[in-house]
Design an enzyme around this catalytic site. Sequence first.
Site, PDB file in Angstrom:
ATOM      1  CB  SER A 268      -1.267 -27.569  32.055  1.00 43.53           C
ATOM      2  OG  SER A 268      -1.455 -27.777  30.676  1.00 43.53           O
TER       3      SER A 268
ATOM      4  CG  ASP B 206      -6.951 -32.998  29.994  1.00 45.18           C
ATOM      5  OD1 ASP B 206      -7.224 -32.123  29.160  1.00 45.18           O
ATOM      6  OD2 ASP B 206      -5.993 -32.904  30.780  1.00 45.18           O
TER       7      ASP B 206
ATOM      8  CG  HIS C 171      -6.324 -29.136  30.553  1.00 44.15           C
ATOM      9  ND1 HIS C 171      -5.328 -30.085  30.479  1.00 44.15           N
ATOM     10  CD2 HIS C 171      -5.688 -27.936  30.637  1.00 44.15           C
ATOM     11  CE1 HIS C 171      -4.145 -29.502  30.500  1.00 44.15           C
ATOM     12  NE2 HIS C 171      -4.339 -28.189  30.618  1.00 44.15           N
TER      13      HIS C 171
END
Length: 343
Positions: free
Chosen positions: A160, A288, A316
């Site tokens: 991320s 996502d 995600h």
Amino acid sequence: MSTNSVPLGLLTRTVSSTKAATPYTAPLWLPGGQLQTVVPALISRPGARRPALRRERWTAPDGDFIDVDWLDAPFGPSAPLLVLFHGLEGSSQSHYAQAILAACAQVGWQCAVPHFRGCSGEDNRAPRAYHSGDFTEIDWILQRFTKTRPRAPLYAAGVSLGGNALLRWAQEQGAAASQRVRAVAAVSAPLDLAAGGRAIATGMSYQIYTRLFLRTLKPKALRMIARHPGLADPQRVRRARNLGEFDDAFTAPIHGFRDAADYWERASSKPHLRELRVPTLILNARNDPFQPADVLPVASAVSDWVRLEQPAHGGHVGFAQGSLPGHLDWLPQRLLHFFQHGN
């Protein structure tokens, strides 16, 4: 899925016990990007032991500190080392970090998780935090690892926010990146920060993710402002309702950006993917909630050193598999396979 070939011959092949790379498929009991994001964070395998970790505190160039959690097990000085950069408000205790640490231990790889400032359970001292384009922070951390374990083949992965920051480091380094690391991987990175900010600012994503992030980001920011009066406007921080407003009030000004829009534009890795000159895996699920599929890069937008992998599902940083309650083995195995074999 779109892929580009990765120049081979630079990746270590010292460990061969990981499974062959297989495309990600979501289990039937876990439909949709939201569930595929939330449920993996809650998965705890029955009877699974959490990896034993030991913590080191490193002094930063500005006199501040970061905490680094290492696998606490005997490793030879030449064992491969995977450095894992966590996501926004993550840590070595995040579900993905625990899964990757455990997988590394199983195959004889050392693994370390450096915590971004303020993410190890103790507020940092300097008037700065961390952000999605913090390539200078990534640089000194990786330099320290090369000095700490000079004989170890070094690999880096980012999840991320950490994935985007790692890509920005590799982009800024150009060909010099391959002198530091053998390969890098970015998982669920918000390659287009503005698109990501918009995606989680409304609807269910706002209710689930934005509110959760602000619950910890705002108190930490207010404590930092109290330690460094005048650093930012505490009232604007308190009023921030989404990450855009928080970044505008705090992240951008304390790190030298004009505002959130300037920060998101300059920190996004997507415009610079042709500049990568180190073997790179960029893995983004097309469902996502943090990054719309229509902004994901295509093969023509990246250099020949990049492998794009964009499965239809995964959420995600999810990628759970198996029957209920599921397991998180796929992502660690995918990363280790790429680092060992380059595909």
